[in-house]
Each structure stands twice: as structure tokens, then as C-alpha cells.
Write a protein that holds these residues in place. Structure first.
Motif, mmCIF file in Angstrom:
data_model
loop_
_atom_site.group_PDB
_atom_site.id
_atom_site.type_symbol
_atom_site.label_atom_id
_atom_site.label_comp_id
_atom_site.label_asym_id
_atom_site.label_seq_id
_atom_site.Cartn_x
_atom_site.Cartn_y
_atom_site.Cartn_z
ATOM 1 N N TRP A 190 -21.122 37.693 -57.401
ATOM 2 C CA TRP A 190 -20.663 38.191 -58.705
ATOM 3 C C TRP A 190 -21.760 38.820 -59.557
ATOM 4 N N CYS B 106 -30.913 37.799 -57.955
ATOM 5 C CA CYS B 106 -31.588 36.959 -56.954
ATOM 6 C C CYS B 106 -33.099 37.159 -56.990
ATOM 7 N N GLU C 241 -14.489 36.258 -56.402
ATOM 8 C CA GLU C 241 -13.278 36.020 -57.205
ATOM 9 C C GLU C 241 -13.609 35.982 -58.695
ATOM 10 N N THR D 278 -23.614 28.314 -49.466
ATOM 11 C CA THR D 278 -22.517 29.033 -48.798
ATOM 12 C C THR D 278 -23.037 29.685 -47.514
ATOM 13 N N GLY E 96 -25.033 35.857 -51.160
ATOM 14 C CA GLY E 96 -24.546 34.819 -52.073
ATOM 15 C C GLY E 96 -25.493 33.638 -52.055
ATOM 16 N N GLY E 97 -24.978 32.470 -52.381
ATOM 17 C CA GLY E 97 -25.817 31.284 -52.499
ATOM 18 C C GLY E 97 -26.235 30.719 -51.138
ATOM 19 N N GLU F 160 -32.969 26.966 -57.548
ATOM 20 C CA GLU F 160 -32.542 28.163 -58.273
ATOM 21 C C GLU F 160 -31.625 27.764 -59.437
ATOM 22 N N PHE G 109 -23.301 38.716 -45.378
ATOM 23 C CA PHE G 109 -23.012 37.870 -46.542
ATOM 24 C C PHE G 109 -24.160 37.920 -47.546
ATOM 25 N N SER H 284 -19.467 39.550 -50.814
ATOM 26 C CA SER H 284 -20.468 39.823 -51.866
ATOM 27 C C SER H 284 -20.296 38.878 -53.065
ATOM 28 N N LEU I 244 -29.674 35.448 -49.385
ATOM 29 C CA LEU I 244 -29.345 34.235 -50.150
ATOM 30 C C LEU I 244 -30.188 34.094 -51.419
ATOM 31 N N GLY I 245 -30.302 32.874 -51.898
ATOM 32 C CA GLY I 245 -30.931 32.620 -53.203
ATOM 33 C C GLY I 245 -32.448 32.752 -53.207
ATOM 34 N N LYS J 283 -14.716 41.070 -48.978
ATOM 35 C CA LYS J 283 -14.244 40.059 -49.923
ATOM 36 C C LYS J 283 -15.217 39.984 -51.094
HETATM 37 P P1 NAD Z 1 -21.526 32.084 -53.710
HETATM 38 O O1 NAD Z 1 -22.221 31.716 -52.453
HETATM 39 O O2 NAD Z 1 -20.854 31.043 -54.482
HETATM 40 O O3 NAD Z 1 -20.408 33.190 -53.428
HETATM 41 C C1 NAD Z 1 -20.701 34.423 -52.806
HETATM 42 C C2 NAD Z 1 -19.450 34.942 -52.126
HETATM 43 O O4 NAD Z 1 -19.122 34.061 -51.059
HETATM 44 C C3 NAD Z 1 -18.221 34.988 -53.033
HETATM 45 O O5 NAD Z 1 -17.468 36.141 -52.714
HETATM 46 C C4 NAD Z 1 -17.480 33.733 -52.638
HETATM 47 O O6 NAD Z 1 -16.109 33.767 -52.878
HETATM 48 C C5 NAD Z 1 -17.769 33.693 -51.153
HETATM 49 N N1 NAD Z 1 -17.579 32.382 -50.510
HETATM 50 C C6 NAD Z 1 -17.620 31.148 -51.102
HETATM 51 N N2 NAD Z 1 -17.366 30.194 -50.172
HETATM 52 C C7 NAD Z 1 -17.184 30.828 -48.999
HETATM 53 C C8 NAD Z 1 -16.906 30.392 -47.673
HETATM 54 N N3 NAD Z 1 -16.733 29.102 -47.375
HETATM 55 N N4 NAD Z 1 -16.800 31.311 -46.681
HETATM 56 C C9 NAD Z 1 -16.979 32.623 -46.962
HETATM 57 N N5 NAD Z 1 -17.215 33.107 -48.202
HETATM 58 C C10 NAD Z 1 -17.324 32.217 -49.208
HETATM 59 O O7 NAD Z 1 -22.608 32.868 -54.568
HETATM 60 P P2 NAD Z 1 -22.433 33.447 -56.049
HETATM 61 O O8 NAD Z 1 -22.475 32.298 -56.996
HETATM 62 O O9 NAD Z 1 -21.296 34.395 -56.072
HETATM 63 O O10 NAD Z 1 -23.764 34.318 -56.188
HETATM 64 C C11 NAD Z 1 -24.970 33.832 -56.674
HETATM 65 C C12 NAD Z 1 -25.930 33.597 -55.517
HETATM 66 O O11 NAD Z 1 -26.114 34.787 -54.760
HETATM 67 C C13 NAD Z 1 -27.317 33.215 -56.000
HETATM 68 O O12 NAD Z 1 -27.800 32.159 -55.211
HETATM 69 C C14 NAD Z 1 -28.140 34.476 -55.763
HETATM 70 O O13 NAD Z 1 -29.523 34.256 -55.577
HETATM 71 C C15 NAD Z 1 -27.501 35.004 -54.521
HETATM 72 N N6 NAD Z 1 -27.774 36.428 -54.361
HETATM 73 C C16 NAD Z 1 -28.622 36.816 -53.362
HETATM 74 C C17 NAD Z 1 -28.944 38.154 -53.219
HETATM 75 C C18 NAD Z 1 -29.882 38.627 -52.136
HETATM 76 O O14 NAD Z 1 -29.925 39.818 -51.889
HETATM 77 N N7 NAD Z 1 -30.631 37.742 -51.510
HETATM 78 C C19 NAD Z 1 -28.367 39.095 -54.076
HETATM 79 C C20 NAD Z 1 -27.505 38.660 -55.071
HETATM 80 C C21 NAD Z 1 -27.210 37.318 -55.214
#
Ligand code: NAD
Length: 480
Positions: free
Chosen positions: A149, A282, A176, A230, A226-227, A384, A224, A147, A249-250, A173
Motif C-alpha cells: 500500500w 521501504c 486491499e 508475508t 510487502g512485509g 521496522e 511479491f 503489491s 521485503l522490509g 493483487k
Molecule cells: P503486507 O505484507 O501486509 O502486504 C503486501 C501485499 O501482500 C498486500 O497486497 C497484501 O494483501 C498481500 N498479502 C497479505 N497476506 C498475503 C498472503 N498470505 N499471500 C499473498 N499475499 C498476501 O505489506 P504492506 O503492509 O502492504 O506493506 C508494507 C511492507 O512492504 C513494509 O514492510 C515495507 O518495507 C515493504 N515494502 C518493501 C519494498 C521493497 O521494495 N523492498 C517496497 C515497498 C514496501
């Protein structure tokens, strides 16, 4: 200084290597706790414990699993105030927002799935008196739940609740950058009597902890959020292992304002959609398309509305925007604003860091920023930014705005403002987004399929979609 620990096999444990990372309070810019800088060994321990717990947990009755999860939800509420303060301190968001959105959603997520498993049903396909097929949906094994941040406890529980309710065990996880509420949650799991190994939480960096978790041979499911970058990496490394994968994702979400919209409501919601959580959701509407006939009036009203937003101490109940999550992220947002200026964008409001005084003077505050004059196709309107920055763009026709709205690689959400019902449905059907709101924003029903199209994700979560994702269908054909 407070140390955060991993939660493995029912216990709070230090990382194997004894190393920690600094955890910074974004509202002050000061280190306030230490995070385990875990590595592969901690992931191996956590996966081993989850694998060991799987036969017991997957054969625990749904009623019993539901009861344990309900207790977890009750205990989150018992610690409500502490969690609100912790989420705000870790992330920089206003306490008022954490108390209205983040922390209430955590027990709501858990109760939703704890209830859903008791009301689920499976399919039966009859073959004209020859045979019947019935479909079992069975838990799969150890789920890897990763997840971000921006909504730390909210999104952690959104994943682990359906995974656990379905009978899987979990290694989670958290980000961080915001580990604190996940750590407090692991204490709540212990207090609630969650059996050992059912949930494990390992803290640390994506490269050192996320990678070994997603590529571990014993984590057949990966969920997952996140971005997009990733997400792409995770899709690449897990594909040859044929893992079940869900990616949230984003986004670069359009807010479309037609001239016949309820004007005041549209201004107010567009402002909220742009700046809530410092623009770090997001689903934030970071591109506002305004019908030319009302462009000037809407622009002026939006500026007036946003200029009243108070950027300041997250603890103060009057604060609307707190700090953005980190110094790196603040610098990234500010560099995007500079880029917008260089491209000829006009900064109508904000556009700079907000410097506060006293213990907040090193905090990462950015003023709500409104930009006009940029082409819909330029990088600022395509990528984004994930901060309190919104771009406004005029349009003439329905066809033109649909084209512009669909021009990015993303397809997460969109909002449409109009009082014309036919137009609302017509445009909604043509926008390439997984989630569309008409005359509203961020109105969430936990039963709906939630997720994005194109580079905004893969698959859907929410309601029975999540229970489907965390189970494997097995068809059984019985000859009559
Ligand atoms: P990020 O991708 O940098 O990190 C997300 C998670 O992935 C963190 O826990 C990070 O430590 C982990 N991570 C990083 N590298 C990795 C790897 N190689 N393997 C596995 N895990 C890894 O994203 P962020 O900066 O924490 O969050 C912001 C992003 O999340 C924005 O793009 C936002 O749009 C997106 N987001 C999407 C939604 C959705 O529901 N679509 C919801 C919230 C946030």
C-alpha cells in the motif's frame, strides 16, 4: 458510494460472492468507497483468463507489445491529475508527493520496460569451432504480481510492466488498503486496447485472494513486494511447487553521518529520508548513526529541520506529511513510540498523534518523531516501524558503525555521508545492503539491480534483472 470492480478477461466485474469491504480515506478516517472482498473463485477466473491469453500475448511481436505498453503509459499521463488525487485520498500521502513521485513513476516504469525489450540481447557461447550455444529467454506463463500500500500504482507498474513486456500474462493483487489507482488503471487498460486477459486485477484480502493466487498451480512466477512476515509465508507455501519467486521485503535502513560530511546537506537528506511519505517507504532511513564529534550539533539541526515539517491536509500544497495509511497502522506506530519511551528512549520531537480540525479531525496523523538514547540492539532499533519515527545513535569509529548498521536482520538500503572518498567506498563495501547511496538518498536509476539482502528479500528487480526474472533461459547447443 463508489464501488471498485475486479478486472478480469478485459472486463470490470463484481466479485463472485457479491461481498465488499470498506475503503477508508486516511486523511478523514471516513469510508469513501467499496472494495471487492474477492475469493478463490475470482482468482480462478482471472488465472483462467490469463492462461488463455498467454499463447496470443507471448507470440505477439516485441514491437507490438512495446507499442501497446507505450500507449498505456501515454494514457496514464492523460489521467495524471485524477490519479494524483486518487492516490492521495486512498493512501493519505500529500498530493504534492503523489504528483512528484508516485504517478510520474508509473508511466516511467512502463516506458522503461517497453523500451528495454527492444534493446535486449541474448548470450552466445562458442566452443572452439566444435559447437555454439545460444540462450533463448522465453516468457513463462501467468505471473502473480502482489503489491503493497505504500506506493500503490508505482509498485504495481514496477512489477506488471516487465512481466507483460517479456510476454507473460499477469494476475495482479494490489493492497486491499489502497486499491483505487489499480482500479483506475484497469479502466486505462481497457481504454488503451490491452487485449483481453493479458492483465487481470483481483482486489481483496491477502488470505482470501493472495494465498489462492500464489499457490495456484497455473501461476509459475510470483513477484511479491510487502512485509517480511508475508514474504516468509509466501516463500514457504510456494517452495514445494518450485515457483520462480522474487521477494522485495522490509528494511531498517541506516543513515551514517561522518563528522566530515557536508553538514547541511546531510541534515536535510537525513530528514527527508526519515519522514518522506510519513516514513512509509521501504528505503526510509529510520536509524541515523552520527559520529560522536558532531552528535549534538547534528541532533539539534535535525530537530530544527524536522520541526518545520507541516503535518496536515494532503490536499494543501504546503503539507509535508499527510496521514499514515490506516487506523491500525497509526496505533501500531504509536505503540512503538510508547515502547521506546518505556525502554528509556528520549522523545526529542513529536511522539504523538497530530490532531487536526474540521473534516480532518478523525484522520490518522502522526508528528515527525525523533528518539535518542536507545541501544542499537533494542527492538525499536531492530524492527521496522514504517512510520515517521527515527532513532539517532552516536558512534566513535568506522568499525563500530559498520557493526551497528549490520546488526539487524534486514539488508535493504543504506546511506553514507562523508566527503572522504576512500572512506565512503570502504564503508559501502562492508555494509550488508542491496542498495547503498553515498551523500544522497532515493536517487533511483531504473537500470540498477534493486533489492535486499538477508530478511529484506530474495533476488533483484530492476533493469534487465527484471526481464531475466520474468523469462526462463533455455540453452541450445548446435554442433558445427
Ligand atoms: P503486507 O505484507 O501486509 O502486504 C503486501 C501485499 O501482500 C498486500 O497486497 C497484501 O494483501 C498481500 N498479502 C497479505 N497476506 C498475503 C498472503 N498470505 N499471500 C499473498 N499475499 C498476501 O505489506 P504492506 O503492509 O502492504 O506493506 C508494507 C511492507 O512492504 C513494509 O514492510 C515495507 O518495507 C515493504 N515494502 C518493501 C519494498 C521493497 O521494495 N523492498 C517496497 C515497498 C514496501
Amino acid at each position: 458510494m463508489e464501488k471498485i470492480f475486479n478486472y478480469i478477461n478485459g472486463e470490470l466485474v463484481a466479485p463472485e460472492n457479491g461481498q465488499y469491504l470498506d475503503n477508508i480515506n486516511p486523511s478523514t478516517g471516513k469510508v469513501y468507497s467499496l472494495i471487492p472482498d474477492s475469493d478463490k473463485r475470482d482468482i480462478n477466473n482471472a488465472v483462467k483468463s490469463a492462461k488463455k491469453a498467454f499463447p496470443m500475448w507471448s507470440s505477439t511481436s516485441k514491437q507490438e507489445r512495446s507499442k501497446i505498453l507505450m500507449k498505456l503509459a501515454d494514457n496514464i499521463e492523460k489521467h495524471f491529475d485524477k490519479l494524483v488525487i486518487a492516490e492521495s485520498k486512498d493512501n493519505g500521502k500529500p498530493e504534492s508527493l503523489a504528483s512528484k513521485v508516485d504517478i510520474p513513476r508509473a508511466p516511467a516504469n512502463i516506458r522503461f520496460f517497453a523500451g528495454a525489450i527492444l534493446h535486449d540481447s541474448s548470450n552466445l557461447h562458442e566452443m572452439d569451432g566444435v559447437a555454439i550455444n545460444y540462450t533463448l529467454r522465453q516468457p513463462i506463463g501467468v505471473a502473480a504480481c502482489i503489491s503493497p500500500w505504500n506506493l500503490p500504482l508505482y509498485l504495481l507498474t514496477w512489477k506488471i510492466a516487465p512481466a507483460l513486456a517479456s510476454g507473460n500474462t499477469v494476475v495482479a493483487k494490489p493492497s486491499e488498503i489502497t486499491p483505487m489507482t489499480a482500479y483506475l488503471f484497469s479502466k486505462i487498460c481497457i481504454e488503451s486496447g490491452l487485449p483481453k486477459g493479458v492483465l487481470n486485477i483481483v482486489h481483496g484480502l491477502g488470505s482470501k485472494v493472495g494465498d489462492p493466487l500464489t499457490t495456484h498451480k497455473d501461476t509459475p512466477i510470483v513477484s511479491f513486494t510487502g512485509g517480511t512476515v508475508t514474504g516468509k509465508h509466501i516463500a514457504t507455501v510456494t517452495a514445494p511447487m518450485f515457483k520462480k519467486l522474487s521477494l522485495e521485503l522490509g528494511g531498517k535502513n541506516p543513515n551514517i553521518i561522518f563528522a566530515d560530511a557536508d553538514f547541511d546537506k546531510a541534515v536535510s537528506i537525513a530528514s527527508r529520508a526519515a519522514f518522506t511519505n510519513q516514513g512509509q517507504i521501504c528505503l526510509c532511513g529510520s536509524r541515523i548513526f552520527i559520529e560522536e564529534k558532531i552528535y549534538n550539533k547534528f541532533r539539534d539541526a535535525l530537530i530544527a529541520k524536522a520541526s518545520k515539517l507541516i503535518v496536515g491536509d494532503p490536499k494543501d500544497p504546503k503539507t509535508n506529511l499527510g496521514a499514515v495509511v490506516s487506523k491500525d497502522h497509526m496505533n501500531k506506530i504509536l505503540s512503538k513510540i510508547d515502547e521506546a519511551k518505556k525502554m528509556g528512549g528520549k522523545i526529542l520531537l513529536g511522539g504523538e498523534r497530530n490532531l487536526l480540525e474540521g473534516e480532518l479531525k478523525e484522520g490518522y496523523y502522526i508528528k515527525p518523531t525523533i528518539i535518542e538514547g536507545l541501544d542499537y540492539n533494542c527492538s525499536i532499533n531492530q524492527e521496522e516501524i514504517f512510520g515517521p519515527v527515527v532513532s539517532i545513535i552516536p558512534f566513535k569509529t568506522e568499525e563500530e558503525v559498520i557493526n551497528m548498521a549490520n546488526s539487524t536482520k534486514y539488508g535493504l538500503s543504506a546511506s553514507i555521508f562523508t566527503e572522504n572518498v576512500s572512506k565512503a567506498h570502504r564503508v559501502a563495501a562492508k555494509i550488508d545492503s542491496g542498495v547503498i547511496w553515498i551523500n544522497t538518498w532515493l536517487l533511483r536509476d531504473l537500470r540498477i539491480p534493486f533489492g535486499g539482502m538477508k530478511s529484506s528479500g530474495l533476488g533483484r528487480e530492476g533493469g534487465f534483472k527484471s526481464l531475466d526474472f520474468f523469462t526462463e533461459p533455455k540453452n541450445i547447443c548446435v554442433k558445427i
